[in-house]
Scaffold this motif. Structure first.
Motif: not given
Length: 215
Positions: A127-128, A125, A211
């Protein structure tokens, strides 16, 4: 060529009894177990890994009829075992589907021949700034050390490892025991130079999130 799957799910297809006409009779209300959730997770991995061709894959009915959510008159609800992999992939299986390269042992299936012990899918992802790994351990006897090579993503930081497993493959969530099958968090063992080691229990569904933010 694009492929679309309509109304997929685990379904036992029990013989139905005919009733006189009534509104919304209780039919096809399958109660799902942990083993159904593992099969369900494997199906989700297949769909994600073929996202270049599978553009739409609609789960069958969501409530009461072959459902991830079961209700009764009066308001109580139960999250069935299959709810958890469906919730996780719905929320975090977003962005781009990456191609996982998995090296593991295999087992012989009755219907389809040789198959990998670990089935997995990975999404990024952007975007995140997260990567999510979904992994199904099909080994009936042993936990597996699952080594993930994240050197392509600088500064990858583990967020959490969520596991769905249990001692009873046929355990089911009911109104009397709504949390008999549920997820739990597992410690991520190490993160050295982009190489992350996690333990995935035998016969378990796993979601491992990272992350990739440089902040």
């Amino acid at each position: 060529m694009n492929i679309h799957f309509d109304e997929w799910n685990v379904w036992y297809q029990k013989k139905q009894t005919r009733f006189p006409w009534e509104v919304a009779p209780p039919i096809l209300e399958d109660i799902y177990s942990l083993v159904d959730a593992l099969v369900f997770g494997g199906m989700l991995c297949i769909l994600l890994n073929n996202a270049d061709r599978v553009k739409m894959a609609c789960l069958a009915q969501l409530v009461n009829v072959i459902p991830p959510i079961f209700t009764e008159k009066g308001g109580r609800i139960v999250k069935q075992a299959i709810f958890y992999p469906f919730q996780q992939v719905s929320n975090f299986g977003r962005g781009e589907a990456l191609k996982p390269i998995v090296k593991c042992s295999t087992f012989e299936s009755n219907l389809y021949g040789e198959a990998p012990i670990v089935q997995s899918a990975v999404t990024y992802d952007k975007e995140n700034e997260t990567v999510t790994v979904f992994a199904l351990n099909c080994d009936q006897q042993e936990d597996i050390q699952f080594t993930i090579d994240f050197r392509s993503f600088e500064n990858s930081i583990p967020i959490k490892h969520v596991v769905l497993d249990g001692p009873d493959l046929y355990a089911q969530n009911t109104f009397g025991e709504p949390d008999k099958v549920k997820t739990g968090n597992v410690k991520i063992e190490s993160n050295q130079g982009g190489i992350i080691d996690v333990i995935i229990p035998k016969l378990s569904w796993n979601m491992i999130r990272f992350s990739t933010s440089n902040k």
